[in-house]
Enzyme design. Structure first.
Site, mmCIF file in Angstrom:
data_model
loop_
_atom_site.group_PDB
_atom_site.id
_atom_site.type_symbol
_atom_site.label_atom_id
_atom_site.label_comp_id
_atom_site.label_asym_id
_atom_site.label_seq_id
_atom_site.Cartn_x
_atom_site.Cartn_y
_atom_site.Cartn_z
ATOM 1 N N HIS A 125 8.230 7.022 5.781
ATOM 2 C CA HIS A 125 7.660 5.677 5.645
ATOM 3 C C HIS A 125 6.680 5.580 4.480
ATOM 4 C CE1 HIS A 125 8.891 3.379 9.443
ATOM 5 N NE2 HIS A 125 9.735 4.387 9.262
ATOM 6 N N SER A 158 13.199 4.591 2.543
ATOM 7 C CA SER A 158 14.483 5.270 2.440
ATOM 8 C C SER A 158 14.950 5.313 0.993
ATOM 9 C CB SER A 158 15.533 4.542 3.264
ATOM 10 O OG SER A 158 15.263 4.662 4.630
ATOM 11 N N LYS A 195 21.682 -2.691 13.171
ATOM 12 C CA LYS A 195 22.732 -1.822 12.623
ATOM 13 C C LYS A 195 22.717 -0.463 13.338
ATOM 14 C CE LYS A 195 24.657 -0.397 8.199
ATOM 15 N NZ LYS A 195 24.459 -0.294 6.748
ATOM 16 N N ASP A 196 21.508 0.030 13.654
ATOM 17 C CA ASP A 196 21.412 1.293 14.387
ATOM 18 C C ASP A 196 21.961 1.164 15.812
ATOM 19 O OD1 ASP A 196 20.401 2.771 12.321
ATOM 20 O OD2 ASP A 196 18.320 2.636 12.934
ATOM 21 N N GLU A 201 28.463 29.603 18.939
ATOM 22 C CA GLU A 201 28.887 28.214 19.032
ATOM 23 C C GLU A 201 29.345 27.739 17.653
ATOM 24 O OE1 GLU A 201 29.490 27.142 22.089
ATOM 25 O OE2 GLU A 201 27.946 25.608 22.277
#
Lengths: 425, 251
Positions: free
Chosen positions: A213, A217, A241-242, A285
């Site tokens: 922040h 972005s 959108k998220d 894994e």
């Protein structure tokens, strides 16, 4: 941070004493976000969503799980059979680990492609590498808890890495085990740390978001926002959108949880741990397979024996990511304007996929006559060459394409510009 | 979106790198009632499989994660479960005299083990330890196909094959040397429902039963999964419409 005029008097009263509502307003409504983020920017919030999912399901599992060498396997089966919806919680957690890594790896490769690690976001990137390391430690210790054959032998193989340290290696390994082999003491401390580390991750994620922040972005063009015409507020645009991204992601996640819950697992882990019987193939894994391939690819190097060299290479493959912001010194962020970097980026993706494939196979085996050992060595060499040689050289020799003047310029000419780049990217 | 999907596909194929196949022979391809999105356990087959387990397998193999009460899932009546449980002898105690005592099994008891401990099991089986069967279908590469292949995979060893003494040749068992002699052969059990007890029939039935003991939650899981997927499809559609509406003013 001018406090907005809240209409609700209770909110006003609280905010005057504890400015939590002002803070939320500042970080969600006023926080400017580039208007051109594509769906690859959904994976950060998806990773956060998975972290919370893992913590919540994990806390419920810990209520029913018994961390004891002679009871752990039975207690997991009790969760699967006798606890109400225990199978659901356990499968969500078990597959959740795989999906957490899937979204995190996509998040990392997005950062690589669009140069999100470059100035002024170096610390943001480095905190991300810290989170990756913590995730790997947490996932490894979590995989040990069901105390199946792969849990036990995986733990034995991985903790044996520390014996490679010269002189003090054996003593350190005994100290880590709490005994002379992986046993009850090891299981107990792994359970304790597996419960602790997710909260450490949560704290580092908080700092990661704080660093995000500060400058906001990055974006697919890799150029800075030049003014209000380039940005939109995070809420509601990116929150909605998220939400959509999470719903689509859940379709994949639920598909595996409900219809192929053991797809990512090893059948051997449904056999209780037996220190007297080694499984024919010990594999980690899937999300560790590329690192496992690097570990096994390294031969004896000069005075360093192969085991130590392999461990150094494996950890080095992640540690070098801390230096990426300085290894790649090209001022252009996005691969859209770096044709040579874009090519090598996809070679790196291929090398990582190949490493994963090699890690799943025995090094003695071969693919159409080519031993997996050598395929692994070539891919490992490329991985290190990419970061240590190719990226520093590209910064000097690559001629980037001209950058757009601002974010809103190409957004306005979306039809002419967007169609072309979408195909290539 | 297409790119997101292709990344998912790439990662899925990475994970799908053929599981390290056991070095046995090829497994028979068989369609099982419990496979597929809507698959359920074939109840009559599972109940016949229970009979194969109790009449044949239970002599050596434990089923310690399963309780008699769980058999209600296969449609057994309460009385039938009580009667089956009562055939077992359970060591219980100590009583108020401080002594251990034997009592008939109850529905809440787990299937009683044939041997008191692993050493006793090995002593009675030529040094080999018969594994617990509760999770056997989940614990083997190939799952039900492996188990079915193992039951039907006994044959004469090839001429150049060196079979150790006391071992048996099985075409799907890793290494082909298995301590367990062929457990099932035509007519080994007499089915209560009158089905002809061929080797193939019994192998299918016991596989279905043991698939159920491995994943007793399978039917509930798939039923819930169908509802969850349908819900998420609708939710994704609604959220997409909402996203389009919110973003309409930006584009």
């Amino acid at each position: 941070m001018a406090a907005p005029a809240f209409s609700n008097p209770i909110v006003r009263w609280i905010d005057h004493r504890l400015p939590i509502f002002s803070f939320m307003h500042h970080e969600m409504h006023e926080y400017p976000t580039p208007k051109n983020l594509n769906y690859f920017w959904n994976f950060g919030s998806l990773a956060g969503f998975m972290l919370i999912t893992m913590i919540v399901t994990g806390i419920v599992l810990a209520m029913h799980y018994t961390p004891h060498a002679s009871l752990a396997f039975q207690s997991v089966e009790r969760i699967m059979r006798d606890v109400n919806y225990g199978w659901l919680v356990r499968y969500l957690h078990m597959n959740g680990a795989s999906f957490f890594f899937i979204v995190t790896y996509i998040h990392i490769f997005r950062g690589l492609y669009y140069g999100s690690y470059k100035t002024p976001r170096e610390l943001l990137w480095m905190l991300g590498v810290v989170i990756l390391l913590l995730m790997m430690a947490t996932a490894f210790m979590g995989y040990v808890l069901p105390w199946g054959q792969m849990s036990f032998w995986g733990a034995t193989v991985i903790t044996n890495f520390f014996t490679a340290i010269p002189i003090v290696g054996d003593a350190i390994t005994t100290w880590l085990w709490g005994g002379y082999s992986v046993d009850n003491a090891t299981l107990n401390r792994f359970f304790s740390l597996h419960y602790l580390l997710p909260f450490v991750i949560l704290a580092v994620v908080g700092v990661h978001v704080m660093a995000l922040h500060r400058h906001g972005s990055n974006n697919p063009l890799g150029i800075d926002m030049k003014g209000p015409q380039d940005s939109i507020s995070f809420h509601p645009y990116y929150t909605v959108k998220d939400y959509f991204g999470i719903a689509v992601f859940l379709l994949f996640y639920a598909g595996f949880v409900f219809f192929a819950p053991n797809f990512f697992g090893e059948p051997d882990n449904y056999i209780a741990a037996n220190p007297l019987s080694t499984p024919p193939h010990i594999v980690p894994e899937w999300y560790f397979l590329p690192f496992y391939a690097i570990l096994r690819a390294v031969p004896d190097l000069w005075i360093i024996d192969a085991k130590l060299a392999g461990v150094i290479a494996m950890f080095g493959s992640i540690i070098l990511l801390f230096f990426l912001p300085w290894l790649d010194h090209s001022p252009v962020r996005s691969a859209r304007f770096r044709p040579a970097y874009r090519f090598f980026f996809w070679v790196l993706v291929l090398a990582c996929l190949v490493l994963g494939w090699v890690g799943a196979n025995s090094p003695d085996a071969s693919f159409h006559g080519v031993p997996f050992l050598w395929i692994g060595r070539i891919a490992t060499s490329y991985y290190f060459l990419h970061f240590l040689v190719i990226l520093p050289i590209l910064g000097y020799v690559e001629k980037p394409k001209p950058l757009p003047l601002s974010i809103s310029e190409p957004v306005l000419k979306r039809t002419a510009y967007g169609a072309k780049t979408m195909e290539k990217a | 979106m297409r790119r997101v999907l292709s990344v998912f596909a790439a990662l899925a194929s990475l994970a799908a790198t053929p599981a390290l196949a056991a070095e046995g022979g090829p497994l028979p391809e068989h369609h099982w009632s419990f496979q597929g999105l809507f698959g359920t356990f074939d109840r009559p087959a599972a109940v016949r499989g229970l009979q194969v387990y109790t009449d044949v397998c239970a002599g050596c193999h434990s089923l310690s994660l399963v309780a008699y009460r769980n058999l209600a899932d296969l449609g057994l009546s309460e009385d039938a479960i009580k009667a089956l449980a009562a055939t077992a002898t359970v060591a219980d105690g100590p009583n108020d005299q401080g002594e251990m005592f034997d009592r008939p099994g109850r529905p809440a008891d787990h299937f009683v083990k044939p041997f008191p401990n692993d050493q006793a099991a090995r002593a009675a089986n030529n040094g080999a330890l018969p594994p617990d069967l509760s999770l056997i279908v989940k614990a083997r590469v190939g799952g039900p196909d492996y188990l079915y292949g193992l039951m039907t995979g006994y044959e004469e060893p090839p001429a150049d094959f060196k079979l150790f003494s006391g071992m048996n040749y099985n075409k799907v068992f890793p290494g082909h040397q298995i301590a367990m002699p062929q457990p099932l052969s035509d007519g080994a059990v007499t089915y209560a429902d009158g089905t002809e007890a061929t080797l193939d029939q019994m192998a299918q039935d016991v596989t279905t039963f043991l698939a159920w003991t491995s994943e007793p939650e399978l039917e509930a899981r798939k039923r819930m999964g169908v509802k969850v997927i349908l819900f998420l499809l609708v939710l994704s559609g609604l959220l997409y419409a909402w996203k389009r509406k919110v973003w309409a003013e930006v584009h």
